[in-house]
Scaffold this motif. Structure first.
Motif, mmCIF file in Angstrom:
data_model
loop_
_atom_site.group_PDB
_atom_site.id
_atom_site.type_symbol
_atom_site.label_atom_id
_atom_site.label_comp_id
_atom_site.label_asym_id
_atom_site.label_seq_id
_atom_site.Cartn_x
_atom_site.Cartn_y
_atom_site.Cartn_z
ATOM 1 N N GLY A 184 1.206 -1.563 -0.300
ATOM 2 C CA GLY A 184 0.038 -0.212 0.487
ATOM 3 C C GLY A 184 0.414 1.159 -0.317
ATOM 4 N N ILE A 185 2.200 1.453 0.739
ATOM 5 C CA ILE A 185 2.775 2.444 0.849
ATOM 6 C C ILE A 185 3.293 2.162 -0.035
ATOM 7 C CG2 ILE A 185 5.071 3.548 1.500
ATOM 8 C CD1 ILE A 185 2.715 3.419 3.693
ATOM 9 N N PHE A 186 4.240 1.761 -1.391
ATOM 10 C CA PHE A 186 4.716 1.367 -1.925
ATOM 11 C C PHE A 186 3.646 1.878 -3.264
ATOM 12 C CE2 PHE A 186 5.631 -1.105 -6.082
ATOM 13 C CZ PHE A 186 7.232 -0.394 -6.349
ATOM 14 N N ASP A 187 2.609 1.595 -3.503
ATOM 15 C CA ASP A 187 1.551 2.294 -4.694
ATOM 16 C C ASP A 187 1.194 3.684 -4.665
ATOM 17 O OD1 ASP A 187 1.640 -0.272 -5.370
ATOM 18 O OD2 ASP A 187 0.204 -1.279 -4.755
ATOM 19 N N LYS A 188 1.596 4.151 -3.534
ATOM 20 C CA LYS A 188 1.359 5.350 -2.858
ATOM 21 C C LYS A 188 2.295 6.567 -2.898
ATOM 22 C CE LYS A 188 -2.827 4.845 0.200
ATOM 23 N NZ LYS A 188 -2.845 4.341 2.122
#
Length: 553
Positions: free
Chosen positions: A233-237
């Motif tokens: 989730g962090i990576f995608d944001k």
């Protein structure tokens, strides 16, 4: 009017010339030539020149030369101390030297300043020397340097690396001003152990400014907390990703066993560098997928990406898992042909590979090539020798290891106990077991118990072996039970064998070897009906015997 006399041999002119030469330095060879000139000109005691030399050698990551420069100056100044401590603190093996210099400064009544403290604290952090770190912290508070941002940031990082998250927060909360490095240091304290990531989320959300390091640190933290959904989730944001972001995500998946998802990340990378190739190859090798590791290595070659020692260590590991003698020889030839550095890590990996492939003489030759074998090198050769019937030679190497002052570890004693087992040295094995616990404070693991059970079983001490299995604090594992079952077959103890096999089948219901060994045990006592029932049970559970494989040696 008479013109002033110019003396080109005056000491100040020589210093100026040397300083000018250092400013024009463009390569390591050039730097060494200038250093030689400074020495020949008896300028090596000049603190200003010495400080510049230290800074330049630091750029080339040569702490040994830094040590030579510093030790050539009889009365070093604060500036020279600071630059040398900084240089040492950047190399883990020399961090202890940084602390020695810090202590020397204090003893010589040269007062450390806001440049000294961050690097001294960093050295404590790298070495995990909490007591010394607390001492430095106390001096920082007493001398008023705690208000300097780099000093407080270093303290947050140090306490985090020493596992004291609350102390990191205490330093953070007492800061009158903070920058992005302060926040990142606190996030890093969470990330290293994957602890309390919800609290880390609060810190992350409250950051006035974030940079790519902030985002990457959160991915590391979630990975260490085994929460790869949040990591993704962090990576995608992320507003922007760098090469480290992609590799961090890949490694997170690898560490948590999501090999195929790691490969998706790898294939999606906009650009792949040596680090990303090495990370993926290493992931395959460490997760028991050697064929895919070698396939990716071949693809890496076709894309003209030259491997380094780290890449080859994983390639060597994968090759060893396949057990092919021919492949092992090819890999070693490749290392030589491509000029890969034969450092202690590469040589240890090569000897481990050759040993796993049964090439014991080659493995021992590689071991002898290592100038100063470390615990990993000794453990690899001891285990290799022990596993291939050279128990006495393995124990001789272990004695040499102790004579050299290299302290054995968990893996070393697995090899030592295996050597005793294969050589039938029961009393010696029990003595080494006791020494492992009392002298080296190593808590016995499942591997050690399995070795001891195997040793007792081979010697016909089935009751003692059985008691050892039952005493395992972590519960019986397949290795220990399998060794005991093999001993039951050898000595014809059907009753114990039946009991052991039931436990094994619960642990490994699809392992054909357990059924086959029990069937053979019945057959050896001419109990044909029971042997037939075991074979029928295999058929009913649709378990096929693996042809051409032996479960025991």
């Amino acid at each position: 009017m008479q013109e002033p006399h110019y003396n080109k041999h005056h000491i100040n002119n020589k210093v100026d010339k040397a300083a000018t030469l250092l400013k024009t330095c463009t390569s390591l060879s050039h730097l060494k030539q200038i250093h030689a000139y400074i020495f020949r000109s008896f300028l090596h005691q000049n603190n200003s020149l010495a400080s510049t030399l230290v800074s330049l050698y630091t750029c080339f990551s040569l702490p040994h030369y830094t040590h030579f420069v510093f030790s050539s100056v009889s009365t070093p100044t604060l500036s020279l101390f600071n630059r040398t401590i900084r240089a040492y603190s950047k190399t883990p093996l020399f961090c202890i030297n940084a602390l020695y210099l810090y202590v020397q400064m204090v003893q010589n009544q040269i007062k450390p300043d806001n440049f000294t403290y961050p690097f001294a604290i960093n050295a404590c952090a790298t070495l995990g020397m909490l007591k010394q770190g607390i001492e430095v912290h106390g001096r920082v508070v007493r001398t008023g340097f705690v208000s300097y941002l780099p000093v407080s940031n270093a303290l947050i990082d140090m306490y985090g690396k020493c596992g004291l998250l609350d102390c990191s927060y205490r330093v953070f909360d007492e800061m009158s001003q903070r920058d992005v490095v302060s926040y990142n240091a606190l996030l890093g304290a969470h990330a290293r152990i994957g602890e309390d990531m919800r609290r880390a989320e609060t810190v992350f959300s409250g950051m006035p400014v974030r940079n790519v390091i902030s985002w990457n640190t959160m991915i590391v933290g979630y990975g260490n907390a085994k929460d790869m959904d949040s990591a993704r989730g962090i990576f995608d944001k992320m507003p922007e990703k760098n090469a480290v972001s992609w590799v961090t995500m890949l490694v997170g998946y690898m560490k948590n066993g999501f090999i195929d998802l790691a490969r998706v990340i790898f294939d999606s990378m906009p650009e792949r560098n040596l680090i990303s190739w090495t990370a993926m190859i290493t992931g395959y090798a460490q997760n028991g997928r050697p064929n895919e590791a070698l396939s990716l290595f071949r693809r890496m070659e076709t894309e003209r990406m030259r491997p380094d020692a780290f890449t080859m260590t994983s390639v060597i590991s994968a090759s060893g898992q396949l057990g092919s003698s021919e492949l092992a020889h090819w890999v070693e030839s490749y290392v030589d042909r491509e000029g890969i550095e034969r450092n202690v890590i590469v040589l240890t990996a090569l000897l481990g590979m050759q040993a796993k492939c049964g090439n014991i003489e080659e493995a021992y030759r590689l071991f002898e090539e290592i100038p100063r074998p470390d615990v990993c090198s000794y453990s690899a050769i001891i285990t290799g020798l022990a596993s291939h019937g050279h128990g006495l030679k393995a124990l001789n190497v272990f004695q040499r290891m102790r004579d050299e002052g290299v302290e054995p570890d968990y893996i070393t004693f697995v090899g030592v106990l295996t050597a005793c087992s294969h050589a039938g040295l029961v009393e010696d094995g029990l003595r080494f077991w006791e020494s492992m616990v009392k002298d080296y404070k190593i808590e016995p693991g499942a591997d050690h118990y399995a070795c001891l059970v195997d040793m007792l079983g081979r010697a016909g001490k089935l009751d003692e072996a059985h008691e050892m299995v039952k005493a395992m604090p972590m519960g019986p594992n397949a290795g220990a039970l399998g060794s005991l079952l093999a001993a039951c077959k050898t000595y014809g103890n059907v009753e114990m064998g039946e009991n052991v096999c039931k436990q094994l089948i619960k642990l490994e219901p699809k392992n054909t070897g357990n059924y086959v060994l029990l069937s053979n045990l019945y057959a050896s006592r001419e109990r044909w009906d029971e042997a037939k029932h075991v074979r029928e049970a295999m058929k009913n559970k649709r378990i096929d015997k693996l042809h051409g494989c032996s479960w025991i040696d």
